[in-house]
Design a protein around this motif. Sequence first.
Motif, PDB file in Angstrom:
ATOM      1  N   SER A 160       6.678   1.078 -10.940  1.00  0.00           N
ATOM      2  CA  SER A 160       7.604   2.147 -10.609  1.00  0.00           C
ATOM      3  C   SER A 160       6.867   3.484 -10.403  1.00  0.00           C
ATOM      4  O   SER A 160       7.243   4.283  -9.536  1.00  0.00           O
ATOM      5  N   LEU A 161       5.772   3.699 -11.140  1.00  0.00           N
ATOM      6  CA  LEU A 161       4.944   4.894 -10.897  1.00  0.00           C
ATOM      7  C   LEU A 161       4.387   4.889  -9.479  1.00  0.00           C
ATOM      8  O   LEU A 161       4.420   5.911  -8.775  1.00  0.00           O
ATOM      9  N   VAL A 162       3.889   3.731  -9.068  1.00  0.00           N
ATOM     10  CA  VAL A 162       3.301   3.627  -7.730  1.00  0.00           C
ATOM     11  C   VAL A 162       4.393   3.794  -6.674  1.00  0.00           C
ATOM     12  O   VAL A 162       4.222   4.520  -5.689  1.00  0.00           O
ATOM     13  N   GLY A 163       5.534   3.151  -6.901  1.00  0.00           N
ATOM     14  CA  GLY A 163       6.651   3.263  -5.960  1.00  0.00           C
ATOM     15  C   GLY A 163       7.084   4.709  -5.777  1.00  0.00           C
ATOM     16  O   GLY A 163       7.279   5.179  -4.656  1.00  0.00           O
ATOM     17  N   ALA A 164       7.190   5.432  -6.888  1.00  0.00           N
ATOM     18  CA  ALA A 164       7.638   6.825  -6.818  1.00  0.00           C
ATOM     19  C   ALA A 164       6.602   7.689  -6.087  1.00  0.00           C
ATOM     20  O   ALA A 164       6.946   8.507  -5.237  1.00  0.00           O
ATOM     21  N   ALA A 165       5.323   7.480  -6.410  1.00  0.00           N
ATOM     22  CA  ALA A 165       4.278   8.300  -5.782  1.00  0.00           C
ATOM     23  C   ALA A 165       4.208   8.065  -4.275  1.00  0.00           C
ATOM     24  O   ALA A 165       3.849   8.957  -3.512  1.00  0.00           O
ATOM     25  N   LEU A 166       4.564   6.852  -3.844  1.00  0.00           N
ATOM     26  CA  LEU A 166       4.467   6.519  -2.409  1.00  0.00           C
ATOM     27  C   LEU A 166       5.798   6.703  -1.682  1.00  0.00           C
ATOM     28  O   LEU A 166       5.893   6.384  -0.502  1.00  0.00           O
ATOM     29  N   ASP A 167       6.828   7.184  -2.399  1.00  0.00           N
ATOM     30  CA  ASP A 167       8.173   7.254  -1.811  1.00  0.00           C
ATOM     31  C   ASP A 167       8.572   5.913  -1.214  1.00  0.00           C
ATOM     32  O   ASP A 167       9.042   5.842  -0.057  1.00  0.00           O
ATOM     33  N   ALA A 168       8.378   4.857  -1.989  1.00  0.00           N
ATOM     34  CA  ALA A 168       8.686   3.507  -1.504  1.00  0.00           C
ATOM     35  C   ALA A 168      10.176   3.368  -1.198  1.00  0.00           C
ATOM     36  O   ALA A 168      11.012   4.087  -1.777  1.00  0.00           O
ATOM     37  N   ALA A 169      10.500   2.449  -0.289  1.00  0.00           N
ATOM     38  CA  ALA A 169      11.902   2.170   0.017  1.00  0.00           C
ATOM     39  C   ALA A 169      12.524   1.349  -1.110  1.00  0.00           C
ATOM     40  O   ALA A 169      13.722   1.445  -1.382  1.00  0.00           O
TER      41      ALA A 169
END
Length: 298
Positions: free
Chosen positions: A212-221
């Motif tokens: 979730s940290l990575v998703g948030a940092a990358l503005d993941a869909a």
Amino acid sequence: MNIKVMKFGGTSVAHASNINKVIDIILDVNNKSDKIVIVVSALSGITDDLIMLANLASKGDLKYKIIFQAICGRHDQVIKELIDLKNKKRVVQEINEKYDELEKITANIFSAGELSLSALDAVMSFGERLSSYIIGEAIESRGIACEFVDSREIIKTDDNFGGASVDLEKSHKLISDHFKNGTLYIMGGFIGSTKDGQTTTLSRGGSDYTASLVGAALDAAVIEIWTDVDGIMTEDPKKMKNALLIPEISYEKAEEMAYNGAKVIHPKTIRPAVLKNIPIYVKNTFNPRGSGTKISNR
Ligand code: ADP
Ligand code: ASP
Ligand code: MG
């Protein structure tokens, strides 16, 4: 850009045959996203084995050597079954270097006769370091380029070993810089490092939080947590046979369930997703067509 973060837990990557199921799932979506970051846990049971290894060594019990061999054997078997002949020599060499490093750390714990929290984190980190490297190579052996990322270079934490707090600002910047150009990446969950490079862990079950940290940092869909049950259920399905699947749940409710012990998702996973309003799906590696649970602001 359509970015997806997919996290696969311990049972999903327990051995070669499950890892092949994981790779099938990845290959199925690989062309439908602009960028995919795969986050994996240690092979199931390995983190517990590593803790046992460190504890036995610290007590001067030579049985630690048996545990060490068993840990290496589990990973060797995956390499034997999943790595292409043409890459095997290189992969075995790389893995042997990691085994040597683990052996040295364990021998030091044995000599010291005590186990510091930082040494325990260094030992535990090998679960994710080994699994992510090997699974990345297994994906390459199926003909898809997959870039390996050492999580410790992008997840920066304080020195609260065993349950380190992530420096969000620093990590976000490192994550978004690191994943700029490629399309398929793999990294281990659960681990990070301090500003002076000491290995840390984010607390048990923390690979969900890494995703979730990575998703948030990358503005993941989307952030997907792939596990061994159909999604978030009304109760632990391993304890209650008639537990029901929850198809949709709010961030608040999911967070509350996680803090109350629903192990299916680590409690810290929710916050980074809320801040960027990214939906989290919890899905079953062994029933990939199932709808799973959608966690969102609804
Ligand atoms: P992973 O290794 O994929 O991270 P975990 O073992 O950490 O998997 O979490 C999945 C497990 O969580 C399930 O096998 C299930 O037994 C347990 N669990 C506990 N509470 C719940 C719940 N409310 N809904 C679904 N699973 C739950
Ligand atoms: N491998 C770690 C653990 O067993 C992290 C995780 O599985 O999320 O706690
Ligand atoms: Mg888990």
